[in-house]
Design a protein around this motif. Structure first.
Motif, PDB file in Angstrom:
ATOM      1  N   ALA A   1      31.525 -12.136 -14.124  1.00 53.16           N
ATOM      2  CA  ALA A   1      30.388 -11.399 -14.690  1.00 53.16           C
ATOM      3  C   ALA A   1      30.455 -11.369 -16.211  1.00 53.16           C
ATOM      4  O   ALA A   1      29.436 -11.591 -16.893  1.00 53.16           O
ATOM      5  CB  ALA A   1      30.369  -9.975 -14.127  1.00 53.16           C
ATOM      6  N   ASP A   2      31.631 -11.119 -16.766  1.00 55.04           N
ATOM      7  CA  ASP A   2      31.780 -11.033 -18.220  1.00 55.04           C
ATOM      8  C   ASP A   2      31.455 -12.357 -18.899  1.00 55.04           C
ATOM      9  O   ASP A   2      30.904 -12.373 -20.013  1.00 55.04           O
ATOM     10  CB  ASP A   2      33.202 -10.599 -18.587  1.00 55.04           C
ATOM     11  N   LEU A   3      31.795 -13.465 -18.252  1.00 56.70           N
ATOM     12  CA  LEU A   3      31.514 -14.777 -18.833  1.00 56.70           C
ATOM     13  C   LEU A   3      30.011 -15.034 -18.942  1.00 56.70           C
ATOM     14  O   LEU A   3      29.580 -15.853 -19.761  1.00 56.70           O
ATOM     15  CB  LEU A   3      32.178 -15.874 -17.995  1.00 56.70           C
ATOM     16  N   VAL A   4      29.217 -14.355 -18.122  1.00 59.35           N
ATOM     17  CA  VAL A   4      27.762 -14.439 -18.236  1.00 59.35           C
ATOM     18  C   VAL A   4      27.237 -13.364 -19.183  1.00 59.35           C
ATOM     19  O   VAL A   4      26.343 -13.611 -20.001  1.00 59.35           O
ATOM     20  CB  VAL A   4      27.097 -14.292 -16.856  1.00 59.35           C
ATOM     21  N   TYR A   5      27.804 -12.165 -19.098  1.00 57.72           N
ATOM     22  CA  TYR A   5      27.336 -11.059 -19.937  1.00 57.72           C
ATOM     23  C   TYR A   5      27.475 -11.368 -21.433  1.00 57.72           C
ATOM     24  O   TYR A   5      26.597 -11.017 -22.225  1.00 57.72           O
ATOM     25  CB  TYR A   5      28.160  -9.802 -19.645  1.00 57.72           C
TER      26      TYR A   5
ATOM     27  N   PRO B   1      15.238 -13.162 -16.151  1.00 57.73           N
ATOM     28  CA  PRO B   1      15.293 -12.530 -14.827  1.00 57.73           C
ATOM     29  C   PRO B   1      16.473 -12.972 -13.975  1.00 57.73           C
ATOM     30  O   PRO B   1      17.126 -12.126 -13.335  1.00 57.73           O
ATOM     31  CB  PRO B   1      13.950 -12.923 -14.193  1.00 57.73           C
ATOM     32  N   PHE B   2      16.753 -14.273 -13.935  1.00 59.99           N
ATOM     33  CA  PHE B   2      17.851 -14.738 -13.084  1.00 59.99           C
ATOM     34  C   PHE B   2      19.191 -14.222 -13.583  1.00 59.99           C
ATOM     35  O   PHE B   2      20.010 -13.712 -12.800  1.00 59.99           O
ATOM     36  CB  PHE B   2      17.882 -16.271 -13.017  1.00 59.99           C
TER      37      PHE B   2
ATOM     38  N   ALA C   1      24.244  -8.329  -9.613  1.00 61.21           N
ATOM     39  CA  ALA C   1      24.877  -8.558  -8.310  1.00 61.21           C
ATOM     40  C   ALA C   1      26.391  -8.668  -8.441  1.00 61.21           C
ATOM     41  O   ALA C   1      27.147  -8.077  -7.650  1.00 61.21           O
ATOM     42  CB  ALA C   1      24.307  -9.830  -7.678  1.00 61.21           C
ATOM     43  N   LEU C   2      26.854  -9.419  -9.429  1.00 64.21           N
ATOM     44  CA  LEU C   2      28.295  -9.572  -9.627  1.00 64.21           C
ATOM     45  C   LEU C   2      28.954  -8.229  -9.945  1.00 64.21           C
ATOM     46  O   LEU C   2      30.047  -7.930  -9.447  1.00 64.21           O
ATOM     47  CB  LEU C   2      28.571 -10.566 -10.755  1.00 64.21           C
ATOM     48  N   SER C   3      28.291  -7.423 -10.753  1.00 64.08           N
ATOM     49  CA  SER C   3      28.851  -6.130 -11.131  1.00 64.08           C
ATOM     50  C   SER C   3      28.952  -5.197  -9.926  1.00 64.08           C
ATOM     51  O   SER C   3      29.930  -4.454  -9.780  1.00 64.08           O
ATOM     52  CB  SER C   3      28.003  -5.485 -12.223  1.00 64.08           C
ATOM     53  N   LEU C   4      27.937  -5.223  -9.055  1.00 64.67           N
ATOM     54  CA  LEU C   4      27.986  -4.407  -7.848  1.00 64.67           C
ATOM     55  C   LEU C   4      29.134  -4.830  -6.943  1.00 64.67           C
ATOM     56  O   LEU C   4      29.849  -3.991  -6.375  1.00 64.67           O
ATOM     57  CB  LEU C   4      26.656  -4.503  -7.091  1.00 64.67           C
ATOM     58  N   MET C   5      29.326  -6.140  -6.804  1.00 69.51           N
ATOM     59  CA  MET C   5      30.440  -6.651  -6.007  1.00 69.51           C
ATOM     60  C   MET C   5      31.778  -6.204  -6.600  1.00 69.51           C
ATOM     61  O   MET C   5      32.688  -5.779  -5.882  1.00 69.51           O
ATOM     62  CB  MET C   5      30.378  -8.178  -5.945  1.00 69.51           C
ATOM     63  N   ALA C   6      31.880  -6.301  -7.920  1.00 67.62           N
ATOM     64  CA  ALA C   6      33.144  -5.983  -8.586  1.00 67.62           C
ATOM     65  C   ALA C   6      33.469  -4.501  -8.526  1.00 67.62           C
ATOM     66  O   ALA C   6      34.616  -4.118  -8.282  1.00 67.62           O
ATOM     67  CB  ALA C   6      33.095  -6.456 -10.041  1.00 67.62           C
ATOM     68  N   ILE C   7      32.465  -3.639  -8.744  1.00 65.81           N
ATOM     69  CA  ILE C   7      32.747  -2.203  -8.747  1.00 65.81           C
ATOM     70  C   ILE C   7      33.118  -1.729  -7.348  1.00 65.81           C
ATOM     71  O   ILE C   7      33.937  -0.817  -7.187  1.00 65.81           O
ATOM     72  CB  ILE C   7      31.540  -1.399  -9.299  1.00 65.81           C
ATOM     73  N   TYR C   8      32.540  -2.354  -6.310  1.00 66.55           N
ATOM     74  CA  TYR C   8      32.944  -2.007  -4.950  1.00 66.55           C
ATOM     75  C   TYR C   8      34.416  -2.370  -4.734  1.00 66.55           C
ATOM     76  O   TYR C   8      35.203  -1.566  -4.225  1.00 66.55           O
ATOM     77  CB  TYR C   8      32.082  -2.724  -3.912  1.00 66.55           C
TER      78      TYR C   8
ATOM     79  N   VAL D   1      16.661 -11.374  -4.575  1.00 63.37           N
ATOM     80  CA  VAL D   1      15.637 -10.326  -4.529  1.00 63.37           C
ATOM     81  C   VAL D   1      15.342  -9.794  -5.932  1.00 63.37           C
ATOM     82  O   VAL D   1      14.172  -9.629  -6.324  1.00 63.37           O
ATOM     83  CB  VAL D   1      16.078  -9.174  -3.602  1.00 63.37           C
ATOM     84  N   LEU D   2      16.392  -9.535  -6.714  1.00 61.56           N
ATOM     85  CA  LEU D   2      16.177  -8.998  -8.059  1.00 61.56           C
ATOM     86  C   LEU D   2      15.492 -10.013  -8.973  1.00 61.56           C
ATOM     87  O   LEU D   2      14.670  -9.640  -9.817  1.00 61.56           O
ATOM     88  CB  LEU D   2      17.509  -8.557  -8.665  1.00 61.56           C
ATOM     89  N   THR D   3      15.830 -11.293  -8.824  1.00 59.16           N
ATOM     90  CA  THR D   3      15.170 -12.319  -9.635  1.00 59.16           C
ATOM     91  C   THR D   3      13.675 -12.318  -9.357  1.00 59.16           C
ATOM     92  O   THR D   3      12.846 -12.369 -10.283  1.00 59.16           O
ATOM     93  CB  THR D   3      15.755 -13.708  -9.332  1.00 59.16           C
ATOM     94  N   TRP D   4      13.319 -12.242  -8.079  1.00 58.07           N
ATOM     95  CA  TRP D   4      11.896 -12.193  -7.709  1.00 58.07           C
ATOM     96  C   TRP D   4      11.231 -10.937  -8.258  1.00 58.07           C
ATOM     97  O   TRP D   4      10.122 -11.001  -8.822  1.00 58.07           O
ATOM     98  CB  TRP D   4      11.766 -12.242  -6.182  1.00 58.07           C
ATOM     99  N   MET D   5      11.866  -9.796  -8.108  1.00 55.05           N
ATOM    100  CA  MET D   5      11.285  -8.543  -8.578  1.00 55.05           C
ATOM    101  C   MET D   5      11.085  -8.544 -10.086  1.00 55.05           C
ATOM    102  O   MET D   5      10.032  -8.122 -10.598  1.00 55.05           O
ATOM    103  CB  MET D   5      12.174  -7.369  -8.165  1.00 55.05           C
ATOM    104  N   LEU D   6      12.097  -9.017 -10.821  1.00 54.90           N
ATOM    105  CA  LEU D   6      11.997  -9.029 -12.277  1.00 54.90           C
ATOM    106  C   LEU D   6      10.939 -10.018 -12.761  1.00 54.90           C
ATOM    107  O   LEU D   6      10.240  -9.769 -13.748  1.00 54.90           O
ATOM    108  CB  LEU D   6      13.359  -9.381 -12.885  1.00 54.90           C
ATOM    109  N   THR D   7      10.829 -11.143 -12.073  1.00 56.74           N
ATOM    110  CA  THR D   7       9.822 -12.145 -12.436  1.00 56.74           C
ATOM    111  C   THR D   7       8.420 -11.640 -12.143  1.00 56.74           C
ATOM    112  O   THR D   7       7.480 -11.866 -12.926  1.00 56.74           O
ATOM    113  CB  THR D   7      10.074 -13.453 -11.665  1.00 56.74           C
ATOM    114  N   THR D   8       8.273 -10.938 -11.032  1.00 54.40           N
ATOM    115  CA  THR D   8       6.950 -10.497 -10.577  1.00 54.40           C
ATOM    116  C   THR D   8       6.465  -9.239 -11.280  1.00 54.40           C
ATOM    117  O   THR D   8       5.275  -9.125 -11.632  1.00 54.40           O
ATOM    118  CB  THR D   8       6.982 -10.252  -9.053  1.00 54.40           C
ATOM    119  N   TRP D   9       7.359  -8.294 -11.500  1.00 51.65           N
ATOM    120  CA  TRP D   9       6.930  -6.956 -11.908  1.00 51.65           C
ATOM    121  C   TRP D   9       7.335  -6.543 -13.324  1.00 51.65           C
ATOM    122  O   TRP D   9       6.988  -5.441 -13.759  1.00 51.65           O
ATOM    123  CB  TRP D   9       7.477  -5.918 -10.923  1.00 51.65           C
ATOM    124  N   THR D  10       8.081  -7.363 -14.028  1.00 50.34           N
ATOM    125  CA  THR D  10       8.493  -6.970 -15.376  1.00 50.34           C
ATOM    126  C   THR D  10       8.235  -8.109 -16.354  1.00 50.34           C
ATOM    127  O   THR D  10       7.882  -9.228 -15.964  1.00 50.34           O
ATOM    128  CB  THR D  10      10.000  -6.604 -15.437  1.00 50.34           C
TER     129      THR D  10
END
Length: 213
Positions: free
Chosen positions: A166-170, A135-136, A143-150, A121-130
């Protein structure tokens, strides 16, 4: 005094790394971020208020750098940090005594499904509206950060594996976006995540070890 007057100085250069300016927000985010993760490793409840300051600072950095999903994520993080603070205080048998546990199979399925859906969903939103150039990757790390903080808020030991992913991508993402100091911060985060994983696993083994008769 407007919000811009209050926050504007944080986006002024504190110093330069070569020709790339490093803002005060990025510098302070570096400091509070390192302290935050170190406190999480030690299961110190002060990680949550320091984490709130950290995500506000990094939100400014990411917004300024065009990482819109990561900037929006920091707003969500403020709420999740407050939630984690409350759970660590009152979620265990005694104050500040929430035990380290493992992630159940059902929880993994829910987390992975939510993470995949959030990324799409975020990839689509970022591609479409920003005008995002990544974007990906911006969506995936969000998404990974939200999973991890939970998982961190529930003291699930496997949350450290998600933070490591997440850090390996960040790290390369922030380097690519000329956030050099933040990229270095996430190298420190990665090291602390490994230490945190080992510390929480040790704590879990000690709690589950049979008590001698």
């Amino acid at each position: 005094m407007t919000l811009h007057d209050l926050l504007g100085p944080l986006l002024q250069p504190a110093f330069h790394m070569g020709t790339v300016p490093t803002t005060w927000a990025e510098l302070l985010g570096f400091v509070t971020g390192g302290v935050n993760v170190w406190l999480v490793v030690r299961q110190n409840i002060l990680n949550w208020p320091i984490g709130i300051a950290n995500v506000i600072l990094l939100g400014l950095v990411f917004l300024d750098g065009g990482l819109y999903a990561d900037a929006g994520l920091q707003i969500v993080f403020v709420g999740l940090q407050a939630y984690g603070w409350w759970v660590w205080l009152y979620g265990g048998d005694a104050r500040d005594a929430l035990p380290v546990t493992r992630t159940t199979r059902g929880a993994w399925i829910a987390l992975l499904a939510a993470g995949a859906a959030t990324t799409a969903v975020l990839t689509w939103m970022l591609t479409t509206w920003t005008d995002s150039t990544v974007p990906f990757w911006d969506a995936l790390t969000t998404a990974l950060s939200l999973m991890a903080i939970y998982g961190q808020s529930r003291k699930l030991v496997e949350s450290w594996y998600i933070w490591i992913a997440a850090d390996l991508v960040y790290i390369p993402l922030y380097f690519y976006k000329d956030l050099k100091l933040t990229s270095a911060l996430y190298i420190i985060f990665l090291t602390l995540c490994v230490l945190g994983l080992n510390a929480w696993r040790k704590d879990l083994r000690g709690r589950l070890a049979p008590v001698p008769a």
